[in-house]
Scaffold this motif. Structure first.
Motif, mmCIF file in Angstrom:
data_model
loop_
_atom_site.group_PDB
_atom_site.id
_atom_site.type_symbol
_atom_site.label_atom_id
_atom_site.label_comp_id
_atom_site.label_asym_id
_atom_site.label_seq_id
_atom_site.Cartn_x
_atom_site.Cartn_y
_atom_site.Cartn_z
ATOM 1 N N ALA A 18 -9.540 12.847 -7.042
ATOM 2 C CA ALA A 18 -9.005 11.511 -6.762
ATOM 3 C C ALA A 18 -7.485 11.539 -6.682
ATOM 4 N N LYS A 22 -5.318 10.630 -3.457
ATOM 5 C CA LYS A 22 -4.278 9.611 -3.535
ATOM 6 C C LYS A 22 -2.946 10.163 -3.040
ATOM 7 N N ARG A 23 -2.637 11.405 -3.450
ATOM 8 C CA ARG A 23 -1.388 12.026 -3.002
ATOM 9 C C ARG A 23 -1.396 12.244 -1.490
ATOM 10 N N ARG A 25 -3.089 10.460 0.731
ATOM 11 C CA ARG A 25 -2.927 9.162 1.384
ATOM 12 C C ARG A 25 -1.473 8.721 1.374
ATOM 13 N N LEU A 26 -0.808 8.964 0.237
ATOM 14 C CA LEU A 26 0.612 8.620 0.145
ATOM 15 C C LEU A 26 1.430 9.430 1.141
#
Length: 328
Positions: A18, A22-23, A25-26
């Protein structure tokens, strides 16, 4: 206990995945916004150029209106200005340049991709590309001090003596044979745009799949038939783009044209007569302009921008139409 350990490891792995997602997507968001800002920066700069040109040109447009486009007067003392002479000179010189450069560029590209020996292909292609690195002022100096005398003695004088008295076409070869004029500007511009158009044509010709060429040769086609029926249909979009790239360069060229076009604010009456272009007027008069004269030069710059935009829009429309025709 093993079950608890396995469950803990699974939860840790999920949490790690996860965090990685998340990284990523950032990173995607940052990359997207960064590239978007680059594109918007170009668009903002373009809009800024258009607005600044139009704002400074507005006094001229407000005074002369649409009449400014076909008005031939250029009287700085009495503040009477028209763009017709500059527009005609720009279009004529660029048009002549493309009439000369496009066939030459096509021949160069065909030779380099179809018939040139392998040992000569790279040095010859590099030599042609190096012409694009020559500054425009060097082309202008070459045109004025080297080309113009040769052009006057060995081209203008013979053409005028042979064709000057002929009906229908004689008027094209009238005027002074001093090596300057619309045709001289067109020839120098042709030398300038030739490497751009030739390089683009060569590159798009090279992307034609070899199997298409080999199939055509296997059917007994000649080299010209392969180029005309296989290579050109496959690469016509790129060819059109290269031609329009050269035309855009020819329309906006300044120093080379200023040296050889003659810089006469009168409507050209023959290929040998001196004329002027929008770019040469700006180069010659911008440093001393003031008042309405200053605004008029901005109006000429705005018109040059519009002409270039129309040319590129027509090229885009032609490419889209070609792609649709292929799809049908």
């Amino acid at each position: 206990m093993n079950t608890n350990t396995s469950s803990t490891a699974s939860e840790a792995h999920s949490a790690n995945m996860a965090a990685v997602a998340k990284r990523q997507r950032l990173q995607d968001v940052v990359f997207h916004r960064t590239t978007q800002s680059f594109s918007l920066l170009v668009l903002i700069a373009l809009v800024g150029i258009i607005v600044s040109l139009f704002v400074n040109a507005w006094p001229t447009f407000a005074k002369f209106g649409a009449h400014f486009l076909w008005y031939v007067e250029w009287d700085i003392i009495n503040q009477e200005f028209g763009a017709a002479i500059s527009i005609v000179g720009t279009v004529l010189s660029a048009g002549l340049a493309m009439l000369i450069a496009v066939p030459l560029a096509f021949g160069i590209a065909v030779f380099l991709t179809e018939t040139c020996p392998v040992w000569l292909r790279r040095p010859l292609g590099t030599a042609i590309e190096l012409l694009a690195a020559v500054p425009s002022i060097i082309y202008g100096m070459f045109g004025l001090f080297v080309f113009a005398p040769v052009y006057a003695d060995y081209l203008q004088v013979p053409l005028q003596s042979v064709l000057g008295g002929m009906p229908m076409v004689g008027w094209l070869f009238g005027g002074a044979t001093n090596g300057l004029g619309i045709l001289a500007a067109g020839i120098i511009l042709a030398f300038m745009v030739l490497p751009f158009v030739a390089a683009v044509m060569r590159d798009v010709f090279e992307i034609t799949p070899p199997i298409l060429r080999e199939s055509a040769y296997g059917l007994g086609c000649t080299t010209w038939e392969v180029v005309r029926k296989v290579v050109l249909p496959y690469t016509q979009t790129g060819v059109i783009g290269g031609i329009m790239l050269g035309l855009g360069r020819a329309l906006g060229e300044t120093m080379a044209v200023t040296f050889v076009i003659g810089n006469a604010n009168r409507m050209p009456t023959s290929l040998f007569s001196p004329g002027t272009s929008i770019a040469s007027v700006l180069a010659n008069e911008f440093g001393e302009a003031e008042g309405l004269h200053f605004n008029t030069l901005f109006a000429l710059g705005f018109l040059l921008f519009c002409i270039t935009f129309v040319v590129l829009a027509m090229a885009k429309w032609l490419i889209i139409r070609t792609e649709k025709a292929k799809g049908n």
